[in-house]
Scaffold this motif. Structure first.
Motif, PDB file in Angstrom:
ATOM      1  N   ASP A 103       3.420   6.907  -3.607  1.00  0.00           N
ATOM      2  CA  ASP A 103       3.733   7.351  -2.245  1.00  0.00           C
ATOM      3  C   ASP A 103       3.683   8.870  -2.155  1.00  0.00           C
ATOM      4  O   ASP A 103       4.217   9.556  -3.019  1.00  0.00           O
ATOM      5  CB  ASP A 103       5.167   6.921  -1.878  1.00  0.00           C
ATOM      6  N   ARG A 111       2.061  11.929   5.837  1.00  0.00           N
ATOM      7  CA  ARG A 111       2.574  12.259   4.517  1.00  0.00           C
ATOM      8  C   ARG A 111       1.622  13.295   3.942  1.00  0.00           C
ATOM      9  O   ARG A 111       0.528  12.954   3.491  1.00  0.00           O
ATOM     10  CB  ARG A 111       2.610  11.013   3.645  1.00  0.00           C
ATOM     11  N   LEU A 124      -6.616  -0.403   6.030  1.00  0.00           N
ATOM     12  CA  LEU A 124      -6.607  -1.263   4.845  1.00  0.00           C
ATOM     13  C   LEU A 124      -6.401  -2.709   5.244  1.00  0.00           C
ATOM     14  O   LEU A 124      -5.977  -3.013   6.345  1.00  0.00           O
ATOM     15  CB  LEU A 124      -5.486  -0.812   3.928  1.00  0.00           C
ATOM     16  N   MET A 125      -6.695  -3.583   4.281  1.00  0.00           N
ATOM     17  CA  MET A 125      -6.654  -5.005   4.595  1.00  0.00           C
ATOM     18  C   MET A 125      -5.370  -5.638   4.092  1.00  0.00           C
ATOM     19  O   MET A 125      -4.839  -5.251   3.084  1.00  0.00           O
ATOM     20  CB  MET A 125      -7.828  -5.695   3.928  1.00  0.00           C
ATOM     21  N   ARG A 126      -4.928  -6.633   4.838  1.00  0.00           N
ATOM     22  CA  ARG A 126      -3.759  -7.408   4.430  1.00  0.00           C
ATOM     23  C   ARG A 126      -4.075  -8.147   3.137  1.00  0.00           C
ATOM     24  O   ARG A 126      -5.230  -8.456   2.852  1.00  0.00           O
ATOM     25  CB  ARG A 126      -3.394  -8.431   5.496  1.00  0.00           C
ATOM     26  N   GLY A 182      -1.423   5.574   6.683  1.00  0.00           N
ATOM     27  CA  GLY A 182      -1.854   4.171   6.734  1.00  0.00           C
ATOM     28  C   GLY A 182      -2.241   3.644   5.355  1.00  0.00           C
ATOM     29  O   GLY A 182      -3.085   2.768   5.235  1.00  0.00           O
ATOM     30  N   GLY A 183      -1.638   4.182   4.286  1.00  0.00           N
ATOM     31  CA  GLY A 183      -1.872   3.643   2.956  1.00  0.00           C
ATOM     32  C   GLY A 183      -3.073   4.211   2.229  1.00  0.00           C
ATOM     33  O   GLY A 183      -3.364   3.791   1.122  1.00  0.00           O
ATOM     34  N   GLN A 190      -1.823  11.430   3.298  1.00  0.00           N
ATOM     35  CA  GLN A 190      -1.744   9.985   3.083  1.00  0.00           C
ATOM     36  C   GLN A 190      -1.230   9.351   4.373  1.00  0.00           C
ATOM     37  O   GLN A 190      -0.132   9.647   4.826  1.00  0.00           O
ATOM     38  CB  GLN A 190      -0.799   9.661   1.938  1.00  0.00           C
ATOM     39  N   ILE A 208       2.592  -2.340   4.371  1.00  0.00           N
ATOM     40  CA  ILE A 208       1.521  -3.335   4.414  1.00  0.00           C
ATOM     41  C   ILE A 208       1.393  -3.983   3.040  1.00  0.00           C
ATOM     42  O   ILE A 208       1.185  -3.290   2.040  1.00  0.00           O
ATOM     43  CB  ILE A 208       0.184  -2.681   4.794  1.00  0.00           C
ATOM     44  N   PRO A 209       1.538  -5.316   2.980  1.00  0.00           N
ATOM     45  CA  PRO A 209       1.441  -5.956   1.666  1.00  0.00           C
ATOM     46  C   PRO A 209       0.042  -5.814   1.074  1.00  0.00           C
ATOM     47  O   PRO A 209      -0.953  -5.854   1.789  1.00  0.00           O
ATOM     48  CB  PRO A 209       1.760  -7.420   1.954  1.00  0.00           C
ATOM     49  N   TYR A 210       0.011  -5.626  -0.217  1.00  0.00           N
ATOM     50  CA  TYR A 210      -1.250  -5.385  -0.895  1.00  0.00           C
ATOM     51  C   TYR A 210      -1.530  -6.538  -1.848  1.00  0.00           C
ATOM     52  O   TYR A 210      -2.639  -6.987  -2.011  1.00  0.00           O
ATOM     53  CB  TYR A 210      -1.123  -4.053  -1.628  1.00  0.00           C
ATOM     54  N   TYR A 231       0.847  -1.182   0.000  1.00  0.00           N
ATOM     55  CA  TYR A 231       0.000   0.000   0.000  1.00  0.00           C
ATOM     56  C   TYR A 231       0.885   1.234   0.000  1.00  0.00           C
ATOM     57  O   TYR A 231       1.933   1.233   0.649  1.00  0.00           O
ATOM     58  CB  TYR A 231      -0.897   0.025   1.241  1.00  0.00           C
ATOM     59  N   PRO A 232       0.471   2.295  -0.710  1.00  0.00           N
ATOM     60  CA  PRO A 232       1.343   3.461  -0.824  1.00  0.00           C
ATOM     61  C   PRO A 232       1.690   4.037   0.546  1.00  0.00           C
ATOM     62  O   PRO A 232       0.831   4.179   1.411  1.00  0.00           O
ATOM     63  CB  PRO A 232       0.513   4.450  -1.643  1.00  0.00           C
ATOM     64  N   GLY A 233       2.961   4.352   0.714  1.00  0.00           N
ATOM     65  CA  GLY A 233       3.404   4.995   1.937  1.00  0.00           C
ATOM     66  C   GLY A 233       3.458   4.077   3.147  1.00  0.00           C
ATOM     67  O   GLY A 233       3.547   4.549   4.264  1.00  0.00           O
ATOM     68  N   THR A 234       3.366   2.760   2.941  1.00  0.00           N
ATOM     69  CA  THR A 234       3.389   1.826   4.069  1.00  0.00           C
ATOM     70  C   THR A 234       4.173   0.579   3.692  1.00  0.00           C
ATOM     71  O   THR A 234       4.586   0.435   2.544  1.00  0.00           O
ATOM     72  CB  THR A 234       1.975   1.340   4.456  1.00  0.00           C
TER      73      THR A 234
END
Lengths: 392, 637
Positions: B244, B231, B433-435, B43-44, B41, A301-303, A296-299
């Motif tokens: 990003d 961000r 967001l979800m894994r 936490g994604g 932005q 966390i796998p997307y 995920y952008p800026g993290t």
């Protein structure tokens, strides 16, 4: 009707068995904290009897350590439920339109129990790591090992003689098929600590191979059942030719490609000897074209994880390309390939390879059960509505 | 009389709304709303500053408001403005919630009755806190309550510090008042500074002063880039939604690589200077400029989402729904004593209204997350959805039975689940967001939704069974008619619950087969779902087979509550398996409390008839005695 029949067909038995099942499932969930899912499954659901012991981690352990709770295991309860269901249908039920829903639910349930049993007995899980740009034609089953003798003399192919680790019982002599060799297991550790000593090992059981040249020693360890741990199987194997003993080697599944090859030679022929995770070979190769791992952008966390693969089958008509990613496995030749993991800074993709001949059964059974419930409760609901209308 | 009651109820509802939506004004004329809509932005995902302010406050102080030392209450965004732009003032606000301050062992910190402390209160204890923190067990599961509190304070301080540094470097008031100048002199230093660096490395003559200034800027901004939490600098157009964003520090460091300074950085600096100077006019102008450049660069769908999220935050639909649920329950309770018809009717329509508000909240969350028909994405949303499902079922059974019982219990379940959700929200962004593995809209929309509806049903049935126990044992009014309708409701809802749990479990099996290659893996969450299905099966077989009487069936229904609570939360507490997302601290305690309370209710419902005060219980008791008396002489014969 005989009282035995009556007992097996009774609803009371159903209720008791279901209640016991809840208890079993509950404790079978609790114990996963200590034994991991895989072992708990064997202990609770693929057994006839199981005893739950008060865990050390719980409060008041010093007062309650004696507490043990025996309960029927999954096979026993499953079997009894099945017997209960089947007898009930013979004794009590008549197939009528009104009962069709119940019949569907029950038949679906029987099918589900059978499919679970089939899965337990027949399914096979293994892992296949492939490097980007590389190919693989086998997968490793991490829960079992094999002792192999590999003859690399042929220029085009290798010949692998494999002995399942289950046969490596100390003292027993086994002939290696199609070779003049035979083996006798000196010691076998299902799990062990393997390390290198500074100086030559005293009383070394092995007299040939890496154990001598690299001072490798193995000590037994308790078998682990944790989800992400691997058992280091190790064996001291004495190999003999027709004229007598050739030597004793230490083999272990940690002594893999990173270590020098160990060789047994006899009469100007040579075999590599190794203990490794059981390999399952396929008549095709999987080539990993690209592995991608999006975040995920800026993290961090796998997307998404995905692998672009090409399959090269011995029969070129079966060649194909595929994209394997989360929730989208590849079904091919009775096998299913899942995106399981990755390694080496996102350049190696690891697939879970599953062969489960009965995979379709649960789909059928659940369709039946769902449909059956809808029919059954639908009829109840309509009856309820009618009653409301007449009473209003 | 009826009309009076309707009007009274309406007034109550209006009171709740007006309390929630009382307009807040800002005397100094800063356009706070526009500021709170600025995108970031985090936490994604892209969200308004308002959400960051609220979530940060929830984590720090477990509430969405801040009290100033002079007793005013600030909204989250006002607090964020002070935190980032007037840190010296924000440091006096009590935002750190400490549950047991006197047990910390920090001499001189605890004030009697005070659970909130400011940064300035904590500052003298930093070295002690750090020392205590270094001794904490690195394995979270083995930490004691004391350790957890130490960790929480440390994490909170860290978060506070990082959020504070989000918009620009932090320093003395003097520095903040001259941020634009600082950036200008930084930009002016970059060229000569690079030159001096090159000369130094080549061994040539160079201006040591320039180089020192250049390096000190570099060090400072590098630190800032590692600290800044949000961000806030969007990438240059054309915009890729998956790209990003940068934090301020990163954007400043870019200048050293020859890029021009991103205008967002300067704008945030002027915002700060304007805010500090009390210059609302230029503050509002700069906010508008920032907004316009966001609107010019980003597609309307993203802007609308960000703006809507701000509105959604301020509407607080679940907070309103919670209060309405209480009102409904009270109305039904009164209806059992007086004016049953009018109050029942108002309760029903109020339930419908609450259901609509609850639904609005659910749909709004889906819109913000861009996941339609995905009701449940984490533990928080599952709590929201369980309440929603129970309310829906309550509306339906109320439609059929019209006796207020369904409405009362649906409102209880709705209220309780929203309370649970409220406490789960303390861990941060509930729209997270979800894994990757879980990220499948189809399965989230089917499996998770269906199984959670199953939870709703079982809880509602259990609540009705509790009502049966309480009314039957303590009340007088429980009669045959009510028992018949209660047991009909419980039966119907359990049928529904069993069906949904079964279908949900099955869909989960299919999902598992699709993603891991096994239909069933005895994972704790799967097992929990299976237990619910078996519980439903036990109830249905016991009822069809006439194995249990009225009380036994109701006890089974209450058992359903325990099993569902276990399946919902208990399995997450174990911390094993594929579903162990959202480990809930302190969850174990509350789960135990819940289970014990349910056991008490089971005990209550199983009390012998002679202890029942209601007509229904007494009749049963008489019948039992008659049977014994009639049986007794025959035995003697």
């Amino acid at each position: 009707m005989s009282p035995v029949f009556k007992f097996f067909a009774s609803l009371r038995l159903t209720v008791v068995l279901l209640a016991l099942s809840i208890v079993l499932v509950f404790f079978g969930t609790l114990d996963q904290v200590h034994y991991g899912i895989w072992h708990t499954q064997k202990l609770y659901f693929q057994s006839f009897l199981v005893v739950w012991a008060y865990p050390e981690q719980f409060p008041l352990y010093d007062k309650l350590f004696w507490f043990h709770l025996p309960m029927p295991g999954g096979y026993l309860l499953g079997g009894l439920l099945m017997a209960n269901l089947v007898t009930a249908h013979f004794v009590r039920f008549k197939l009528t339109a009104k009962k069709s829903g119940i019949f569907m639910i029950h038949f679906g349930l029987i099918l589900l129990l059978i499919s679970e049993l089939l899965t337990n007995l027949l399914s096979q899980e293994s892992q296949m790591p492939v490097d980007e740009g590389g190919r693989a034609n086998y997968s490793n089953a991490f829960r079992s090992n094999e002792l192999v003798f590999i003859d690399r003399s042929h220029p085009e192919h290798d010949t692998v003689h494999s002995i399942p680790a289950g046969l490596l019982r100390p003292g027993e002599r086994i002939d290696v098929p199609d070779t003049p060799l035979s083996i006798r297991t000196v010691r076998y550790f299902p799990n062990s600590n393997v390390g290198r000593a500074q100086a030559p090992v005293a009383n070394n059981l092995a007299d040939s191979g890496s154990a001598v040249t690299m001072n490798i020693v193995a000590t037994p360890a308790e078998k682990t059942f944790a989800e992400n741990e691997i058992n280091t199987a190790t064996a001291y194997v004495e190999v003999s030719g027709p004229d007598g003993v050739l030597g004793t080697w230490l083999v272990s599944n940690v002594l893999d490609e990173r270590f020098p090859v160990q060789e047994v030679s006899y009469d100007d022929r040579a075999w590599e000897i190794a203990l490794r995770f059981t390999r399952i070979y396929y008549p095709f190769e999987i080539e990993l074209i690209e592995f991608s791992h999006d975040r995920y952008p800026g993290t961090d966390i796998p997307y998404n994880f995905s692998s672009q693969v090409r399959i090269h089958h011995q029969n070129p008509a079966k060649n194909q390309q595929a994209l394997i990613y989360m929730n989208h496995p590849l079904r091919y030749e009775g096998l299913t390939f899942y995106q399981a993991s990755f390694a080496n800074q996102d350049t190696t993709s690891i697939f879970q390879v599953v062969r489960n001949p009965g995979w379709i059964l649960p789909y059928i059974s659940v369709l039946l059960m769902g449909l059956g419930m809808c029919v059954q409760f639908g009829m109840h609901f309509i009856k309820f509505l009618k009653k409301k209308k007449t009473s209003a | 009389m009826k009309k009076v009651i309707y009007i009274l109820v309406a007034i109550f509802v209006l009171l709740i709304f007006s309390r929630q939506y009382a307009p807040t004004t800002n005397e100094e004329g800063f356009d706070i709303t526009a500021f709170s809509e600025l995108p970031v932005q985090d936490g994604g995902r892209i969200k308004p500053l308002d959400s960051v302010a609220r979530n940060t406050l929830l984590v720090l102080s477990a509430r969405q408001k801040v009290e100033t030392p002079d007793g005013r209450w600030l909204q989250p965004i006002e607090w964020l403005m002070d935190l980032t732009m007037r840190p010296e003032v924000a440091d006096t606000y009590r935002v750190f919630k400490i549950e047991f301050p006197d047990e910390l062992g920090l001499a001189g910190l605890a004030e009697p009755g005070q659970r909130y402390y400011s940064f300035n209160d904590l500052q003298p204890h930093f070295s002690t806190l750090l020392e205590l923190y270094s001794k904490v067990d690195p394995e979270p599961q083995r930490r004691s309550a004391y350790d957890r509190q130490i960790v929480k304070i440390n994490d909170s301080l860290m978060r506070y510090h990082r959020v504070m540094h989000s918009l620009h470097p932090i320093g003395s008031g003097e520095r903040l008042d001259r941020l634009v100048d600082e950036y200008q002199s930084f930009q002016a230093t970059v060229g000569p500074g690079m030159d001096a660096l090159r000369r130094q490395q080549a061994g040539d003559d160079y201006d040591a002063n320039v180089l020192r200034r250049f390096i000190s800027f570099g060090d400072d901004y590098l630190k800032l880039s590692q600290t800044a939490h949000m961000r806030v600098i969007p990438p240059p157009p054309p915009v890729d939604p998956m790209a990003d964003w940068q934090n301020v520090g990163e954007a400043l460091l870019d200048v050293m690589q020859g890029k021009s300074l991103n205008p967002f950085v300067t704008s945030y600096a002027s915002l700060t200077m304007a805010y500090r100077a009390g210059d609302s006019e230029s503050f509002n102008r700069t906010v508008r400029e920032l907004q316009q450049s966001f609107e010019a660069d980003f597609p309307a769908s993203i802007e609308n989402r960000v703006y809507f999220e701000r509105v959604f935050n301020s509407l607080q639909p679940f907070g309103v729904a919670m209060q309405l649920y209480v009102l409904i329950f009270v109305l039904v309770c009164i209806s059992w004593l007086r004016w049953p018809e009018a109050l029942n009717k108002s309760a029903f329509w109020l339930l419908v209204l609450t259901f609509i508000i609850h639904t609005f909240g659910l749909v709004a969350r889906m819109y913000i997350q861009e996941r339609y028909f995905v009701f449940v994405t984490n533990l928080y949303s599952s709590a929201i959805f369980v309440g929603w499902g129970a309310t829906l079922l309550g509306v339906i059974i109320e439609k059929f039975f019209k006796n207020g019982l369904g409405a009362a219990m649906a409102s209880v379940v709705g209220f309780c689940t929203l309370i649970v959700a409220h406490h789960l929200a303390m861990s941060g962004d509930t729209l997270e967001l979800m894994r990757a593995v879980l990220d499948s809209n189809f399965w989230l929309a089917t499996h998770v939704t269906v199984i959670t509806l199953g939870y709703s049903a079982v809880f509602l049935a259990g609540a009705l069974a509790i009502l049966f126990a309480v009314l039957g044992v303590f009340g007088r009014r429980l009669n045959h008619k009510m028992v018949r309708s209660l047991s009909g409701m419980v039966y119907g809802i359990i049928c529904f619950g069993t069906l949904f749990s079964l279908v949900g479990t099955i869909l989960g099996g299919i999902w598992a087969d699709q993603s891991w290659g096994r239909f069933w893996g005895w994972d704790p969450k799967e097992n929990g779902a299976l237990m619910i299905v078996m519980m439903g099966a036990i109830y249905l077989h016991a009822r069809w087979g006439g194995i249990c009487g009225e009380r036994g069936l109701m006890a089974l229904a209450i058992c359903g509550n325990i099993i569902t609570a276990w399946s919902w939360f208990g399995t997450n507490l174990l911390g094993v398996g594929l579903h162990s997302y959202g480990f809930t601290e302190g969850g174990f305690y509350w789960l135990s409390v819940f289970v014990i309370s349910q056991l008490v209710f089971i005990g209550l419902v199983l009390l012998p008839w002679r202890y029942w005060r209601s007509d229904f219980g007494r009749e049963k008791h008489l019948k039992d005695r008659k049977r014994i008396l009639m049986a007794a002489p025959r035995e003697e014969v």
